[in-house]
Enzyme design. Structure first.
Site, PDB file in Angstrom:
ATOM      1  CG  HIS A 294      -0.738  -0.647   2.368  1.00 26.05           C
ATOM      2  ND1 HIS A 294       0.158  -0.136   3.235  1.00 26.05           N
ATOM      3  CD2 HIS A 294      -1.191  -1.784   2.942  1.00 26.05           C
ATOM      4  CE1 HIS A 294       0.258  -0.912   4.285  1.00 26.05           C
ATOM      5  NE2 HIS A 294      -0.537  -1.928   4.135  1.00 26.05           N
TER       6      HIS A 294
ATOM      7  CG  HIS B 101      -1.102  -6.459  13.598  1.00 25.41           C
ATOM      8  ND1 HIS B 101      -2.110  -5.521  13.717  1.00 25.41           N
ATOM      9  CD2 HIS B 101      -0.338  -6.053  12.546  1.00 25.41           C
ATOM     10  CE1 HIS B 101      -1.958  -4.606  12.775  1.00 25.41           C
ATOM     11  NE2 HIS B 101      -0.900  -4.903  12.053  1.00 25.41           N
TER      12      HIS B 101
ATOM     13  CD  GLU C 177      -1.937  -3.847   8.015  1.00 23.01           C
ATOM     14  OE1 GLU C 177      -1.155  -3.532   8.914  1.00 23.01           O
ATOM     15  OE2 GLU C 177      -2.015  -3.223   6.926  1.00 23.01           O
TER      16      GLU C 177
ATOM     17  CG  ASP D 219       0.379  -7.818   6.922  1.00 19.13           C
ATOM     18  OD1 ASP D 219      -0.582  -7.425   7.600  1.00 19.13           O
ATOM     19  OD2 ASP D 219       1.522  -7.342   7.058  1.00 19.13           O
TER      20      ASP D 219
ATOM     21  CG  HIS E  25       1.177  -0.369  12.145  1.00 18.36           C
ATOM     22  ND1 HIS E  25       0.659   0.068  10.964  1.00 18.36           N
ATOM     23  CD2 HIS E  25       1.156  -1.702  12.090  1.00 18.36           C
ATOM     24  CE1 HIS E  25       0.367  -0.970  10.184  1.00 18.36           C
ATOM     25  NE2 HIS E  25       0.666  -2.039  10.854  1.00 18.36           N
TER      26      HIS E  25
ATOM     27  CG  ASP F 141       3.179  -5.075  11.639  1.00 21.08           C
ATOM     28  OD1 ASP F 141       3.566  -6.048  10.984  1.00 21.08           O
ATOM     29  OD2 ASP F 141       2.078  -4.540  11.459  1.00 21.08           O
TER      30      ASP F 141
ATOM     31  CE1 TYR G  53       7.738  -3.820   8.547  1.00 20.44           C
ATOM     32  CE2 TYR G  53       8.085  -2.718  10.633  1.00 20.44           C
ATOM     33  CZ  TYR G  53       7.402  -3.629   9.864  1.00 20.44           C
ATOM     34  OH  TYR G  53       6.370  -4.340  10.411  1.00 20.44           O
TER      35      TYR G  53
ATOM     36  CG  HIS H 234       6.429  -7.861   8.120  1.00 21.02           C
ATOM     37  ND1 HIS H 234       5.771  -8.522   7.107  1.00 21.02           N
ATOM     38  CD2 HIS H 234       5.509  -7.074   8.713  1.00 21.02           C
ATOM     39  CE1 HIS H 234       4.498  -8.147   7.092  1.00 21.02           C
ATOM     40  NE2 HIS H 234       4.302  -7.268   8.067  1.00 21.02           N
TER      41      HIS H 234
HETATM   42 FE1  FEO Z   1       0.343  -4.153  10.271  1.00 21.14          FE
HETATM   43 FE2  FEO Z   1       2.395  -6.461   8.920  1.00 21.14          FE
HETATM   44  O1  FEO Z   1       0.765  -5.664   9.336  1.00 21.14           O
END
Ligand code: FEO
Length: 397
Positions: free
Chosen positions: A24, A78, A80, A82, A145, A164, A192, A225
């Site tokens: 994004h 989390h 989100e 992903d 976040h 994250d 990042y 990640h």
């Molecule tokens: Fe906030 Fe890697 O998702």
């Protein structure tokens, strides 16, 4: 110890996304990973899942260790997508006894998946659960976040599963930071941080203080990640401390776009003058630099100098794109100036000044406009502007 066994009986079971190039708006030109971790204790526990289309890879890695239907607990650090995209499929397959998440995580799970039948158990900061030999303690990390974000800490292993935070977008066969050149890792970690977390710098300062107060011994940080920090997590903890204190260096960015080279010539004259005053300058032509790479440079700069010619009473589209992105990430404590060429109306400098004011960037100068093509007298003014910017940058030290 197997390569993916990050601690005794705790395994990396995530997915490597070699192909993703855009997150994004963030240029993930080295891909990324979606990390998930499986703890093979009395209660077999999965920490986080992966992006929906990586379900097969997650399942493959879990199946190497156990029958996935034997998973007892899932921890959702989390929501989100992903990290939760394949949660519905995993829950359907495993039918876990409990799914743990933060109070805000419960709301987010409902908003995303609309499933009242999932066995959700809400945990708050300081709550602990026993997996058998290991204990997991949770810490809500709101707005790091997302509102739902939380950490999971396993004290027996001095292991922090950090969602994250402390991550990098970097696809690799390696799993640990110490298997890659530290310079490369820190470049990805800084990018990042700058693009995802810097917006919440005050929260990071509070979080780092909270972790110190809790007295958690940490010898490994496993983010969701990129690569895992083992042995010396102090490297990334101290970088986050430095970045979130908004420490800057003697550095200015000249960010510009050009139509027929006039604004580019002004940029070079201004940048050259700043540099001759002993201030580091990064020349960032928007035609060839991605917005998210420029954000990494914004992290420690003191001055932002924007250049755009006037096009159709406005600014060039790439500058509009960059300002929108920058505004969302709320740069703080910077000074700035604007410049640009024009043919007949010349609104660009005014628009750039207004954008800086909205972002609370201190505008040092009314700005420099040049009709069509700059000549010596214009270059002299560019030089003056550069000297002024350099002086302001030095004063900020
Ligand atoms: Fe906030 Fe890697 O998702």
């Amino acid at each position: 110890m197997a390569r993916t066994e990050i601690k005794e009986n705790i395994y990396w079971v995530g997915a490597v996304d070699w192909d993703i190039r855009d997150f994004h708006g963030y240029s993930t030109y080295k891909g990324t990973t979606y990390n998930a971790y499986l703890c093979m204790d009395e209660k077999i526990t999965l920490f986080d899942t992966v992006k929906g289309d990586c379900y097969d890879e997650l399942l493959y890695h879990i199946s190497e260790l156990t029958d996935p239907t034997k998973i007892d607990y899932i921890v959702v650090n989390h929501v989100e997508m992903d990290h939760s995209g394949c949660l519905p499929k995993i829950i359907e397959l495993c039918k876990p006894e409990k799914v743990f998440c933060s109070p805000m995580g419960q709301k987010a799970l409902m908003d995303h998946f609309h499933r009242e039948d999932w066995p959700i158990h809400v945990v708050k900061s300081g709550d602990s659960i026993s997996l058998g030999k290991k204990t997991v303690t949770f810490l809500e990390t709101k707005m790091l976040h997302w509102p739902d974000s939380m950490f999971s800490y396993i004290k027996e292993d001095k292991l922090l599963i950090s969602s994250d935070a402390f991550g990098q977008h970097l696809a690799s066969t390696e799993r640990y930071v110490d298997e890659i050149a530290i310079g490369e890792i820190m470049t990805h970690a800084a990018k990042y941080y700058a693009n995802i977390l810097h917006l919440f710098a005050p929260n990071i300062q509070k979080l780092l203080a909270q972790v110190t107060e809790l007295g958690w011994e940490i010898d490994m940080i496993a983010p969701d990640h990129g690569l895992i920090w083992r042995g010396n997590p102090e490297v990334i903890l101290s970088a986050y401390d430095r970045w979130s204190k908004r420490e800057t260096s003697l550095k200015a960015l000249v960010i510009y776009d050009s139509m027929w080279h006039s604004t580019a010539k002004m940029a070079k004259a201004i940048g050259g003058a700043i540099s001759r005053e002993g201030v580091q300058v990064k020349m960032l032509n928007l035609a060839v630099n991605h917005r998210s790479d420029i954000m990494t440079e914004v992290l420690d700069c003191r001055a932002l100098v924007f250049g755009s010619p006037t096009l159709n009473n406005g600014i060039l589209p790439r500058m509009g794109d960059f300002l929108t992105y920058l505004k969302g990430l709320r740069p703080k404590g910077k000074v700035g100036a604007a410049f640009g060429s024009f043919g007949w109306s010349g609104e660009a400098v005014k628009i750039l000044n207004e954008a800086m004011e909205v972002m609370e960037i201190t505008v040092l100068d009314p700005g420099l406009k040049v009709k069509n093509v700059p000549v010596d007298v214009d270059f002299a003014k560019c030089k003056e502007l550069g000297v002024k910017i350099a002086a302001a940058v030095k004063e900020m030290g």
